[in-house]
Scaffold this motif. Structure first.
Motif, PDB file in Angstrom:
ATOM      1  N   GLY A   1       0.597  -1.462  -0.531  1.00 38.39           N
ATOM      2  CA  GLY A   1      -0.261  -0.023  -0.007  1.00 38.39           C
ATOM      3  C   GLY A   1       0.867   1.442   0.117  1.00 38.39           C
ATOM      4  N   GLU A   2       1.945   0.890  -0.688  1.00 37.84           N
ATOM      5  CA  GLU A   2       2.977   2.440  -0.240  1.00 37.84           C
ATOM      6  C   GLU A   2       2.045   3.106  -1.892  1.00 37.84           C
ATOM      7  N   PRO A   3       2.450   4.615  -1.458  1.00 37.07           N
ATOM      8  CA  PRO A   3       1.375   5.822  -2.203  1.00 37.07           C
ATOM      9  C   PRO A   3       2.297   5.880  -4.172  1.00 37.07           C
ATOM     10  N   GLY A   4       3.292   4.777  -3.915  1.00 40.99           N
ATOM     11  CA  GLY A   4       4.700   5.361  -5.162  1.00 40.99           C
ATOM     12  C   GLY A   4       5.438   4.211  -4.923  1.00 40.99           C
ATOM     13  N   PRO A   5       6.486   3.909  -6.158  1.00 40.57           N
ATOM     14  CA  PRO A   5       7.601   2.858  -6.050  1.00 40.57           C
ATOM     15  C   PRO A   5       8.414   3.698  -5.576  1.00 40.57           C
ATOM     16  N   VAL A   6       8.912   2.265  -4.391  1.00 43.19           N
ATOM     17  CA  VAL A   6       9.689   2.508  -3.189  1.00 43.19           C
ATOM     18  C   VAL A   6      11.136   3.217  -4.499  1.00 43.19           C
ATOM     19  N   ARG A   7      11.526   3.943  -3.856  1.00 42.65           N
ATOM     20  CA  ARG A   7      12.517   3.930  -4.048  1.00 42.65           C
ATOM     21  C   ARG A   7      14.264   4.546  -2.998  1.00 42.65           C
ATOM     22  N   SER A   8      13.420   4.516  -2.014  1.00 43.18           N
ATOM     23  CA  SER A   8      14.469   5.103  -0.675  1.00 43.18           C
ATOM     24  C   SER A   8      13.922   4.811   0.184  1.00 43.18           C
ATOM     25  N   VAL A   9      14.702   3.775   1.380  1.00 42.56           N
ATOM     26  CA  VAL A   9      14.561   3.756   2.339  1.00 42.56           C
ATOM     27  C   VAL A   9      16.063   3.907   3.570  1.00 42.56           C
ATOM     28  N   LEU A  10      16.009   3.486   4.869  1.00 40.73           N
ATOM     29  CA  LEU A  10      16.797   3.684   5.763  1.00 40.73           C
ATOM     30  C   LEU A  10      16.254   3.363   7.335  1.00 40.73           C
ATOM     31  N   PHE A  11      17.274   2.129   7.513  1.00 46.03           N
ATOM     32  CA  PHE A  11      16.899   2.187   9.344  1.00 46.03           C
ATOM     33  C   PHE A  11      17.211   3.341  10.180  1.00 46.03           C
ATOM     34  N   ASN A  12      16.800   2.800  11.567  1.00 43.62           N
ATOM     35  CA  ASN A  12      17.052   3.801  12.378  1.00 43.62           C
ATOM     36  C   ASN A  12      18.725   3.829  12.775  1.00 43.62           C
ATOM     37  N   PRO A  13      19.228   4.222  12.614  1.00 44.73           N
ATOM     38  CA  PRO A  13      20.704   4.025  13.986  1.00 44.73           C
ATOM     39  C   PRO A  13      21.052   2.618  14.824  1.00 44.73           C
ATOM     40  N   ASP A  14      19.383   2.911  15.488  1.00 45.68           N
ATOM     41  CA  ASP A  14      19.021   1.644  16.649  1.00 45.68           C
ATOM     42  C   ASP A  14      19.042   0.207  16.266  1.00 45.68           C
TER      43      ASP A  14
ATOM     44  N   CYS B   1       8.592   8.394   1.191  1.00 46.86           N
ATOM     45  CA  CYS B   1       7.404   8.306  -0.218  1.00 46.86           C
ATOM     46  C   CYS B   1       6.956   9.487  -1.287  1.00 46.86           C
ATOM     47  N   GLN B   2       6.630   9.183  -2.041  1.00 45.23           N
ATOM     48  CA  GLN B   2       6.327  10.384  -2.691  1.00 45.23           C
ATOM     49  C   GLN B   2       5.649  11.258  -1.193  1.00 45.23           C
TER      50      GLN B   2
ATOM     51  N   VAL C   1       3.032   8.568  10.098  1.00 43.28           N
ATOM     52  CA  VAL C   1       3.528   8.783   8.524  1.00 43.28           C
ATOM     53  C   VAL C   1       3.258  10.636   8.352  1.00 43.28           C
ATOM     54  N   VAL C   2       5.088  11.020   8.017  1.00 41.80           N
ATOM     55  CA  VAL C   2       4.650  13.149   8.093  1.00 41.80           C
ATOM     56  C   VAL C   2       4.494  12.937   7.177  1.00 41.80           C
ATOM     57  N   LEU C   3       4.265  14.008   6.450  1.00 40.33           N
ATOM     58  CA  LEU C   3       3.734  15.251   5.214  1.00 40.33           C
ATOM     59  C   LEU C   3       4.839  15.968   5.156  1.00 40.33           C
ATOM     60  N   VAL C   4       5.252  15.602   3.661  1.00 42.36           N
ATOM     61  CA  VAL C   4       6.796  16.385   3.738  1.00 42.36           C
ATOM     62  C   VAL C   4       6.717  16.411   1.841  1.00 42.36           C
ATOM     63  N   ASN C   5       6.682  18.417   1.092  1.00 39.11           N
ATOM     64  CA  ASN C   5       6.585  18.082  -0.400  1.00 39.11           C
ATOM     65  C   ASN C   5       7.768  17.957  -0.461  1.00 39.11           C
ATOM     66  N   TRP C   6       8.357  17.172  -1.000  1.00 40.53           N
ATOM     67  CA  TRP C   6       9.443  16.820  -1.479  1.00 40.53           C
ATOM     68  C   TRP C   6       9.380  16.156  -2.731  1.00 40.53           C
ATOM     69  N   GLY C   7       8.091  15.523  -2.731  1.00 38.27           N
ATOM     70  CA  GLY C   7       8.260  15.116  -4.279  1.00 38.27           C
ATOM     71  C   GLY C   7       9.464  13.510  -4.124  1.00 38.27           C
ATOM     72  N   LYS C   8       9.938  13.457  -5.099  1.00 41.19           N
ATOM     73  CA  LYS C   8      10.635  11.896  -4.873  1.00 41.19           C
ATOM     74  C   LYS C   8      11.550  11.970  -4.687  1.00 41.19           C
TER      75      LYS C   8
END
Length: 612
Positions: free
Chosen positions: A229-242, A250-251, A267-274
């Motif tokens: 159910g991601e809003p678009g293709p998944v291009r970037s993921v990152l684990f928390n340091p711990d 996401c988009q 879920v945090v809305l960020v207007n960063w596009g892709k």
């Protein structure tokens, strides 16, 4: 007492023109979160310091567009792969080309540095994966198995494995010591764009264009869970340091996931596009995105993001109760990586087994150095960031200051956006963020400047209030009309805070006025300074400035430090008042100052002269 300022959870930090032509790739330094490298169609690699407008260094040598870039862990080396299949490695501290690696027959799609040894892995559109020895300028091993372009490569934290993701919908795990594939992870139904190892446990995450994130157990070699159910293709993921959660860029949003069981914490809305890459520093997540020749950077305050806990939101199966988390969350569920204390020697064995594939150094090194240059564009920033290796500390500093968060436009909206209602969590899946209007909590804002702009004294509207808030709202189709209570609440927004500020200021002025009426100007000025409110000092100085005869030497000793603060203020009226006071002091005491400086030194100590 002043109301504490509510700051944004996410905001736009800056936007820069990174290249003369389109940007084709970029990467953030994961150690500092402050170094950015961009590759462009102009065949250059440019280095930037986050939140600074000027390019630090420009690296040339490639003859075709740069399609992939990667920094090593200490941020001392950078590798860039081009559309023609060539790979170049630069030493950033020495500001020169280190190696040129040739061997791929097509576009370089992915790169990664080994965490301990001086090795680089490259994935290409020719479907091959190659391991390179930087020191000997040679190919150590070639891994074959993918049938389409290799989009992402990641070494495991212990340096023993290499994970690859490709357009053939598969994720593969390679054993560097044995030089062969350990396991293949099928399941994705679209190209796999990114893979990421858990920082501690034997766990791998993969993100795909099929809008899913899958978690893989590296002991049992099977899927742990799948986020759909991601809003678009998944291009970037990152684990928390711990390792407590996974962030997915996401988009226009950041999502925070857990995997056992699969659930969405926030879920945090960020207007960063892709968004193209993520990094974490000082409890802030830095995200970078590019469009044409522009690169934009964004910040999310992770202290205000839910990263774990019992209240979790499942983006797919909200109609079902969540499974209970493990009884002891602190205990790892699976094996933990054993990191070597010295340089990893595992790939050395593979290198010996494939001696025939290594290309020995030749006179090409000299030619590479002539063709490739490291042009230092900003010497000051370069010296600050890339210091010699024998320096005591390297910058960007590991304990760099977090970026200051801008004030929130609407505290009420921010709270609603940051913490959605529990009813929504229970009854409905996470809404499609592309359709809903974005609250101002994460709206893109101009980059906060280190020195605030001067606010003119002739302004005709209050600072911090918008005239549109007090005007009739423009009706938007398919939007419910505001009820009377909501309309009044919007109109009165900020009114109570303003009343508190003005009441406090009136009380302080009454205190100063009570002392002023006794005729003791020095004491009244001392009382104004003790209140620690520059607005009260400004009001008092405006009165004193009207009568120059009120200025005395003992008054100057108290007022001069306050004048220094006024001259550094962002309010033009404060600066004007400070300048007027300073002008009157100089006019009144200039003869005395001149005489004191011109007088010959006296025998002994002149007490009165020293006081003056």
């Amino acid at each position: 007492m002043a109301t504490p300022v509510v700051t944004k959870t996410a905001w736009k930090l800056q936007e820069i023109v990174a290249h003369a032509s389109n940007v084709s790739s970029l990467v953030l330094g994961k150690a500092s979160g402050r170094l950015l490298a961009t590759g462009g169609d102009d065949c250059r690699v440019n280095l930037w310091s986050i939140n600074k407008p000027n390019c630090i260094m420009s690296l040339t040598g490639h003859t075709s567009p740069v399609e992939s870039v990667r920094l090593n862990t200490p941020e001392e080396l950078i590798v860039a792969g081009s559309q023609s299949g060539s790979i170049r490695v630069w030493d950033l501290e020495a500001a020169k080309i280190l190696r040129t690696l040739m061997g791929h027959k097509a576009n370089i799609c992915s790169l990664d540095f080994h965490p301990y040894g001086e090795f680089v892995a490259s994935g290409s559109q020719d479907t091959n994966i190659k391991l390179w020895d930087i020191r000997r300028k040679g190919c150590v091993f070639r891994y074959r198995g993918h049938s389409q372009a290799v989009r992402c490569l990641r070494f495991s934290p212990d340096g023993k494995w290499l994970a690859s993701a490709a357009d053939d919908h598969t994720v593969k795990l390679w054993d560097l010591t044995a030089g062969k594939m350990m396991s293949e992870f099928p399941g994705h139904t679209g190209p796999v764009n990114v893979v990421e190892f858990h920082p501690n446990e034997y766990l791998l995450a993969s993100g795909s264009s099929d809008r899913t994130i899958r978690f893989w157990d590296l002991e049992k070699f099977q899927v742990v869970s799948c986020i759909e159910g991601e809003p678009g293709p998944v291009r970037s993921v990152l684990f928390n340091p711990d390792g407590c959660c996974l962030y997915s860029g996401c988009q226009d949003s950041l999502r925070v996931y857990g995997w056992e069981p699969e659930r969405c914490f926030d879920v945090v809305l960020v207007n960063w596009g892709k968004v193209a890459d993520l990094a974490i520093c000082n409890d802030q997540l830095i995200g970078v995105a590019f469009s044409q020749s522009n690169v934009s950077s964004y910040v999310v305050d992770l202290t205000r993001v839910t990263r774990t806990g019992t209240v979790a939101r499942d983006p797919v199966q909200d109609h079902r109760p969540l499974a209970q988390p493990p009884p002891n969350p602190s205990a790892p569920l699976r094996r933990i990586y054993e990191r070597p204390s010295t340089t990893c020697s595992k790939p050395q064995r593979v290198k010996q087994n494939s001696e025939s594939e290594r290309r020995s150094p030749s006179s090409e090194d000299d030619r590479d150095e002539r063709e490739s240059r490291a042009e230092i564009q900003n010497a000051e920033d370069y010296n600050e960031i890339f210091q010699p290796k024998n320096s005591i500390s390297r910058t960007p500093p590991r304990r760099s200051e977090p970026f200051p968060a801008p004030p929130e436009d609407d505290a009420a909206t921010a709270k609603e956006a940051a913490k959605p209602s529990s009813a929504m969590d229970v009854q409905f899946p996470v809404p499609n963020l592309e359709v809903l209007p974005r609250p101002p909590v994460v709206a893109s804002t101009p980059a906060p400047k280190a020195e605030p702009a001067i606010i003119p004294a002739t302004r005709n509207e209050p600072i911090g209030l918008k005239a549109s808030d007090f005007l009739p709202a423009v009706k938007i189709p398919q939007q419910a009309e505001l009820v009377d209570e909501d309309a009044m609440s919007q109109i009165r927004k900020g009114h109570d805070t303003m009343c508190v500020v003005l009441t406090s200021r009136h009380k302080n002025l009454d205190t100063v006025r009570a002392v002023w009426t006794t005729g003791d100007i020095k004491t009244s000025v001392d009382s104004a300074v003790a209140i620690n409110d520059l607005s009260v000092v400004v009001d008092l100085l405006n009165i004193v400035n009207q009568k120059a005869s009120l200025w005395k030497l003992d008054l100057c000793t108290t007022v001069l430090p306050q004048i220094e603060k006024l001259l550094q203020s962002k309010y033009e009226s404060y600066v004007q008042t400070g300048c007027t006071s300073l002008k009157l002091i100089l006019q009144r005491f200039l003869p005395l100052i001149t005489d004191m400086l011109a007088a010959p030194p006296s025998v002994g100590v002149d007490i009165s002269r020293e006081e003056r």
